[in-house]
Scaffold this motif. Structure first.
Motif, PDB file in Angstrom:
ATOM      1  N   ALA A  32       4.356  57.103 -35.296  1.00  0.00           N
ATOM      2  CA  ALA A  32       4.153  57.553 -33.920  1.00  0.00           C
ATOM      3  C   ALA A  32       4.870  56.638 -32.931  1.00  0.00           C
ATOM      4  N   GLN A  33       4.883  55.342 -33.217  1.00  0.00           N
ATOM      5  CA  GLN A  33       5.553  54.396 -32.317  1.00  0.00           C
ATOM      6  C   GLN A  33       7.071  54.490 -32.406  1.00  0.00           C
ATOM      7  N   CYS A  34       7.586  55.090 -33.464  1.00  0.00           N
ATOM      8  CA  CYS A  34       9.032  55.231 -33.658  1.00  0.00           C
ATOM      9  C   CYS A  34       9.588  56.464 -32.949  1.00  0.00           C
ATOM     10  N   ALA A  35       8.697  57.435 -32.679  1.00  0.00           N
ATOM     11  CA  ALA A  35       9.127  58.740 -32.179  1.00  0.00           C
ATOM     12  C   ALA A  35       9.828  58.682 -30.822  1.00  0.00           C
ATOM     13  N   ALA A  36       9.522  57.702 -30.004  1.00  0.00           N
ATOM     14  CA  ALA A  36      10.139  57.623 -28.680  1.00  0.00           C
ATOM     15  C   ALA A  36      11.663  57.576 -28.766  1.00  0.00           C
ATOM     16  N   CYS A  37      12.177  56.926 -29.803  1.00  0.00           N
ATOM     17  CA  CYS A  37      13.629  56.822 -29.979  1.00  0.00           C
ATOM     18  C   CYS A  37      14.145  57.717 -31.105  1.00  0.00           C
ATOM     19  N   HIS A  38      13.406  57.738 -32.223  1.00  0.00           N
ATOM     20  CA  HIS A  38      13.876  58.422 -33.437  1.00  0.00           C
ATOM     21  C   HIS A  38      13.335  59.834 -33.580  1.00  0.00           C
ATOM     22  N   GLY A  39      12.523  60.287 -32.625  1.00  0.00           N
ATOM     23  CA  GLY A  39      12.007  61.643 -32.627  1.00  0.00           C
ATOM     24  C   GLY A  39      10.823  61.835 -33.561  1.00  0.00           C
ATOM     25  N   ALA A  40       9.920  62.728 -33.187  1.00  0.00           N
ATOM     26  CA  ALA A  40       8.733  63.007 -34.001  1.00  0.00           C
ATOM     27  C   ALA A  40       9.105  63.615 -35.341  1.00  0.00           C
ATOM     28  N   ASN A  41      10.240  64.300 -35.400  1.00  0.00           N
ATOM     29  CA  ASN A  41      10.687  64.919 -36.643  1.00  0.00           C
ATOM     30  C   ASN A  41      11.815  64.131 -37.316  1.00  0.00           C
ATOM     31  N   GLY A  42      12.010  62.878 -36.889  1.00  0.00           N
ATOM     32  CA  GLY A  42      13.030  62.028 -37.493  1.00  0.00           C
ATOM     33  C   GLY A  42      14.433  62.271 -36.979  1.00  0.00           C
ATOM     34  N   ILE A  43      14.560  63.161 -36.020  1.00  0.00           N
ATOM     35  CA  ILE A  43      15.860  63.437 -35.401  1.00  0.00           C
ATOM     36  C   ILE A  43      15.851  62.733 -34.049  1.00  0.00           C
ATOM     37  N   ALA A  44      16.762  61.793 -33.894  1.00  0.00           N
ATOM     38  CA  ALA A  44      16.788  60.923 -32.721  1.00  0.00           C
ATOM     39  C   ALA A  44      16.838  61.703 -31.421  1.00  0.00           C
ATOM     40  N   MET A  99      11.019  63.509 -45.176  1.00  0.00           N
ATOM     41  CA  MET A  99      11.265  64.511 -44.136  1.00  0.00           C
ATOM     42  C   MET A  99      12.556  65.255 -44.448  1.00  0.00           C
ATOM     43  N   PRO A 100      12.620  66.538 -44.091  1.00  0.00           N
ATOM     44  CA  PRO A 100      13.892  67.262 -44.282  1.00  0.00           C
ATOM     45  C   PRO A 100      14.988  66.591 -43.453  1.00  0.00           C
ATOM     46  N   PRO A 101      16.189  66.436 -44.012  1.00  0.00           N
ATOM     47  CA  PRO A 101      17.266  65.755 -43.278  1.00  0.00           C
ATOM     48  C   PRO A 101      17.546  66.334 -41.897  1.00  0.00           C
ATOM     49  N   GLY A 102      17.353  67.617 -41.719  1.00  0.00           N
ATOM     50  CA  GLY A 102      17.570  68.222 -40.412  1.00  0.00           C
ATOM     51  C   GLY A 102      16.365  68.109 -39.505  1.00  0.00           C
ATOM     52  N   GLY A 103      15.323  67.437 -39.957  1.00  0.00           N
ATOM     53  CA  GLY A 103      14.122  67.271 -39.162  1.00  0.00           C
ATOM     54  C   GLY A 103      13.193  68.461 -39.237  1.00  0.00           C
ATOM     55  N   GLY A 104      13.584  69.486 -39.986  1.00  0.00           N
ATOM     56  CA  GLY A 104      12.727  70.644 -40.158  1.00  0.00           C
ATOM     57  C   GLY A 104      12.697  71.570 -38.961  1.00  0.00           C
ATOM     58  N   ALA A 105      13.558  71.337 -37.989  1.00  0.00           N
ATOM     59  CA  ALA A 105      13.591  72.182 -36.808  1.00  0.00           C
ATOM     60  C   ALA A 105      15.033  72.361 -36.369  1.00  0.00           C
ATOM     61  N   ALA A 106      15.305  73.505 -35.780  1.00  0.00           N
ATOM     62  CA  ALA A 106      16.647  73.734 -35.256  1.00  0.00           C
ATOM     63  C   ALA A 106      16.884  72.810 -34.077  1.00  0.00           C
ATOM     64  N   GLY A 107      18.102  72.431 -33.901  1.00  0.00           N
ATOM     65  CA  GLY A 107      18.441  71.587 -32.762  1.00  0.00           C
ATOM     66  C   GLY A 107      18.170  70.139 -33.052  1.00  0.00           C
ATOM     67  N   GLY A 108      17.487  69.477 -32.152  1.00  0.00           N
ATOM     68  CA  GLY A 108      17.314  68.034 -32.247  1.00  0.00           C
ATOM     69  C   GLY A 108      18.315  67.427 -31.303  1.00  0.00           C
TER      70      GLY A 108
END
Length: 127
Positions: A32-44, A99-108
């Motif tokens: 959760a603390q990483c999401a500010a920069c690296h995104g909640a889905n792992g996509i920055a 996590m899926p490499p694409g973050g599991g969501a379109a865009g990012g």
């Protein structure tokens, strides 16, 4: 040369062993603390932060430990990694690796290879 191979193999086994014992669910909570920069889905979400979704687990463990020790320099990451235990690092690496490499969501957004200020030769995006 044999001593070098034995040393390298030992280090590799230590990293792999700790990664195998990791708890991805605990890593998700810690991330959760990483999401500010690296995104909640792992996509920055910031252009200078690398994507972490799908990243190699052993690479992430080494990178975070190097930030924590000061062997790898990055102002924000060094501060963030300082408070992480070895178990936290293993868990975070397991979470992002699964996590899926694409973050599991379109865009990012954001994130480019080598966006850690050139401290690594690794690519931060997996295809």
């Amino acid at each position: 040369m044999n001593a070098t191979l034995v040393t390298a193999a030992g280090v590799w086994l230590l990293l792999v062993g700790s990664a195998l014992a990791a708890d991805p669910a605990a890593g998700k909570a810690k991330a959760a603390q990483c999401a500010a920069c690296h995104g909640a889905n792992g996509i920055a979400v910031l252009p200078d932060a690398p994507h972490l979704a799908g990243q190699n687990e052993i690479y992430l463990v080494k990178a975070l430990k190097d930030y924590r020790s000061g062997a790898r320099k990055h102002e924000q990451m060094s501060v963030m990694a300082k408070g992480l235990s070895d178990k936290d690092i293993d868990n975070l690496a397991a979470w992002y690796n699964r996590m899926p490499p694409g973050g599991g969501a379109a865009g990012g957004g954001g994130g480019t290879a080598g966006s850690d200020g050139g401290a690594s030769g690794s690519t931060s995006k997996k295809k």
